[in-house]
Design a protein around this motif. Structure first.
Motif, short mmCIF file in Angstrom:
data_model
loop_
_atom_site.label_atom_id
_atom_site.label_comp_id
_atom_site.label_asym_id
_atom_site.label_seq_id
_atom_site.Cartn_x
_atom_site.Cartn_y
_atom_site.Cartn_z
N LYS A 303 1.60 82.28 72.89
CA LYS A 303 1.08 81.84 71.75
C LYS A 303 2.04 81.86 70.53
O LYS A 303 2.63 83.04 70.31
N SER A 304 2.19 80.79 69.82
CA SER A 304 3.00 80.59 68.71
C SER A 304 2.29 80.69 67.44
O SER A 304 1.26 79.95 67.31
N THR A 305 2.43 81.65 66.44
CA THR A 305 1.46 81.73 65.23
C THR A 305 2.28 81.53 64.28
O THR A 305 3.22 82.40 63.97
N VAL A 306 1.94 80.63 62.97
CA VAL A 306 2.23 80.91 61.65
C VAL A 306 1.24 81.25 60.79
O VAL A 306 0.12 80.73 60.62
N SER A 307 1.60 82.35 59.83
CA SER A 307 0.52 82.48 58.85
C SER A 307 1.03 82.29 57.57
O SER A 307 2.21 82.31 57.23
N PHE A 308 0.06 82.11 56.62
CA PHE A 308 0.32 81.71 55.30
C PHE A 308 -0.87 82.13 54.47
O PHE A 308 -1.94 82.12 54.95
N VAL A 309 -0.57 82.25 53.09
CA VAL A 309 -1.86 82.54 52.13
C VAL A 309 -2.46 81.16 51.79
O VAL A 309 -1.77 80.20 51.44
N VAL A 310 -3.82 81.39 51.48
CA VAL A 310 -4.49 80.33 50.94
C VAL A 310 -5.20 80.79 49.70
O VAL A 310 -6.01 81.92 49.73
N ASP A 311 -5.24 80.03 48.62
CA ASP A 311 -5.71 80.45 47.17
C ASP A 311 -7.31 80.25 47.53
O ASP A 311 -7.70 79.25 47.83
N ILE A 312 -7.91 81.26 47.18
CA ILE A 312 -9.60 81.27 47.58
C ILE A 312 -10.31 80.92 46.22
O ILE A 312 -11.56 80.92 46.07
N ARG A 313 -9.63 80.70 45.04
CA ARG A 313 -10.26 80.52 43.75
C ARG A 313 -11.39 79.63 43.63
O ARG A 313 -12.48 79.82 43.19
N SER A 314 -10.95 78.57 44.41
CA SER A 314 -12.12 77.45 44.26
C SER A 314 -12.87 77.42 45.64
O SER A 314 -13.94 76.53 45.82
N THR A 331 -5.06 85.23 54.14
CA THR A 331 -4.07 84.87 55.05
C THR A 331 -4.93 83.89 56.01
O THR A 331 -5.78 84.03 56.48
N ALA A 332 -4.36 82.66 56.13
CA ALA A 332 -4.72 81.66 56.94
C ALA A 332 -3.62 81.93 58.23
O ALA A 332 -2.49 82.08 58.00
N TYR A 333 -4.13 81.15 59.28
CA TYR A 333 -2.96 81.03 60.32
C TYR A 333 -3.29 80.13 61.26
O TYR A 333 -4.39 79.36 61.37
N ALA A 334 -2.21 79.39 61.88
CA ALA A 334 -2.57 78.30 62.77
C ALA A 334 -1.38 78.88 64.09
O ALA A 334 -0.42 79.36 64.19
N THR A 335 -2.19 78.55 65.22
CA THR A 335 -1.92 79.37 66.43
C THR A 335 -1.84 78.24 67.55
O THR A 335 -2.90 77.43 67.86
N ALA A 336 -1.13 78.14 68.44
CA ALA A 336 -0.97 77.24 69.57
C ALA A 336 -0.13 77.61 70.66
O ALA A 336 0.62 78.70 70.39
N LEU A 337 -0.20 77.25 71.88
CA LEU A 337 0.80 77.59 72.84
C LEU A 337 2.03 76.93 72.38
O LEU A 337 2.32 76.10 72.01
N ALA A 338 3.20 77.87 72.91
CA ALA A 338 4.37 77.39 72.30
C ALA A 338 4.87 76.04 72.98
O ALA A 338 5.67 75.27 72.27
N GLY A 384 7.32 87.35 67.82
CA GLY A 384 8.23 85.98 67.68
C GLY A 384 7.29 85.18 66.39
O GLY A 384 8.00 84.08 66.03
N ASN A 385 5.98 85.61 66.22
CA ASN A 385 5.50 84.96 65.09
C ASN A 385 5.93 85.27 63.59
O ASN A 385 6.76 86.30 63.41
N PHE A 386 5.54 84.62 62.67
CA PHE A 386 6.05 84.89 61.45
C PHE A 386 5.03 84.39 60.11
O PHE A 386 4.01 83.61 60.58
N PHE A 387 5.44 84.84 59.12
CA PHE A 387 4.58 84.74 57.88
C PHE A 387 5.42 83.86 56.99
O PHE A 387 6.69 84.20 56.55
N LEU A 388 4.86 82.82 56.58
CA LEU A 388 5.61 81.90 55.57
C LEU A 388 4.97 82.13 54.17
O LEU A 388 3.87 81.91 53.96
N SER A 389 5.86 82.40 53.41
CA SER A 389 5.29 82.58 51.97
C SER A 389 5.94 81.38 50.92
O SER A 389 7.14 81.23 50.66
#
Length: 453
Positions: A303-314, A331-338, A384-389
């Motif tokens: 599984k390959s995952t990218v994480s990133f922050v989502v603003d929750i103010r609204s 933090t939100a994430y998208a994950t799927a088979l490589a 191998g997964n990562f966080f994108l800022s």
């Protein structure tokens, strides 16, 4: 299509022989302010670490005033801004009853210093690139050993020989997320220009309290593994320990995506008509995720995952007020088979990013807050997964103290961990720069895949 490259100028390092730092003073609000104990949310308590950001400004043009007294001016502007932001001059403490961390708004002050350098701004080269000597452009707070004595913010203003200057800001992440920090600095710039506050700060975070009886209704994938603290973007280059040991030999590189490249990526994502819309954010995250998965993952069933922050103010109900100061992100994430990330068209990855964003509802946020009541810390990348800022989304590049917008505005870039990808506005304010750390073979592959538009 080959990615844009910028000419690299070998920088002169900032050291004791070419910079003189004045006395470090304790700066308090210029007027009397309220004191008392303020609540920190569970989201705040997951990010109790310092973040260093830096802002470089060109020498004044002939129609602008001199920057000769910029240090004294900035000190005055900041002390005035600390009146509505009085909590920044407080200290963290443990509640004697339940041991929970809280903020004591007690006017203990922030640290401030002025400095002058014999160097010109041009001699520093591309100031958006990693430069370990930038540690000399900050007032550090790591010498303080007691929690109740440690300042939560510091600022150093350094004027260069050419008249350009920089502002080195250190702030505890538990006080402000990126949006809050940007609004704080935009307010500071507004005062500098003789104008009123752009946004009235609101510190109250009690609307983000957990349920008395926890309601954990969503699986929190990125909370599976934790560390209790995390070093920030700092010039010292301290690394985050990951669950999987990183290769000893790796390099940090930047890749530039121009506005034309971003338009081309959007057209590519939309051409098969499987998605009805595609934002710049969606396509940037999707493209980097796909390119990095192709470069890093060997096992197609992993599984390959990218994480990133989502603003929750609204997204929370009721919404957080305009001017909310705190951590209004999860933090939100998208994950799927490589295999699926690699072999499917870009539209597939965009759709997965959009699903991840859509999953951040009020119920999800409340579930996250309740989960953090039991699991402190932050998500750690592994396998191998990562966080994108996505720093390019924040308006730091709009800062103007009266001498024009900054050459560079954002975090210190130094020894980025391999499970972290930093995306910034570039110096021309057009397009974005992608900072990524990989091993030599993986980096070569990533360059090949990220350049295919």
């Amino acid at each position: 299509m080959e990615l844009a490259r910028s000419k690299v100028v070998e920088p002169v390092l900032i050291c004791g022989s070419n910079i003189k730092v004045g006395e470090i003073v304790r700066l308090v609000p210029s007027k009397p302010t309220p004191t008392g104990i303020l609540y920190l949310s569970n989201i705040d308590l997951a990010v109790v670490f310092p973040v260093e950001t830096i802002y470089f400004f060109r020498p004044p043009t002939s129609d602008k005033p001199s920057t000769e007294d910029i240090v004294d001016k900035m000190k005055d502007w900041l002390s005035r801004l600390l009146v509505p932001y009085h909590f920044l001059a407080g200290r963290l403490q443990l509640n004697p009853g339940d041991g929970r961390l809280e903020l004591n708004s007690n006017r203990s002050g922030i640290l401030f210093a002025g400095a002058s350098s014999e160097l010109t701004l041009a001699q520093l080269g591309d100031v958006s690139r990693p430069n370990p000597s930038f540690s000399n452009l900050f007032v550090r707070t790591d010498e303080f050993k007691e929690l109740s004595n440690t300042p939560l913010m510091s600022m150093q203003v350094t004027r260069f020989k050419c008249g350009g200057f920089c502002v080195g800001l250190l702030v505890s992440h538990c006080l402000m997320d990126g949006q809050s920090a940007a609004e704080f600095l935009l307010n500071l710039a507004s005062i500098a220009r003789g104008e009123s506050l752009l946004i009235e700060p609101k510190f109250d975070r009690t609307s983000l309290k957990p349920h008395i009886r926890p309601h954990i209704n969503h699986r929190q994938h990125d909370l599976v593994e934790h560390r209790v603290s995390m070093p920030a973007f700092t010039a010292s280059g301290t690394q985050v320990n990951s669950a999987k040991k990183l290769p000893e030999i790796r390099s940090c590189r930047t890749f530039t995506l121009t506005p034309e490249m971003l338009k081309r990526l959007k057209r590519t994502a939309m051409k098969d008509n499987t998605i009805s819309k595609c934002s710049t954010f969606d396509v940037i995250v999707a493209h980097i995720w796909q390119a990095r998965t192709k470069a890093v993952f060997q096992d197609p069933t992993q599984k390959s995952t990218v994480s990133f922050v989502v603003d929750i103010r609204s997204k929370v109900n009721p919404p957080l007020p305009k001017g909310f100061v705190g951590n209004g992100v999860v933090t939100a994430y998208a994950t799927a088979l490589a295999r699926d990330v690699k072999e499917n068209p870009l539209s597939y990855c965009v759709a997965e990013i959009q699903k991840a964003i859509a999953s951040i509802t009020d119920d999800y946020v409340r579930s996250r807050i309740d989960m953090l009541e039991f699991h402190r810390g932050i998500p750690v990348g592994n396998s191998g997964n990562f966080f994108l800022s996505p720093w390019w989304k924040l308006p730091f590049h709009e800062l103007d103290f009266g001498w024009g917008k900054p050459v560079y505005a954002g975090p210190i870039v130094s020894n980025i961990a391999a499970h972290f990808v930093l995306v910034l506005s570039n110096g021309s304010h057009e397009g974005i720069n992608v900072w990524i750390t990989l091993g030599p073979a993986q980096m070569k592959n990533f360059e090949q895949f990220v350049s295919k538009l």
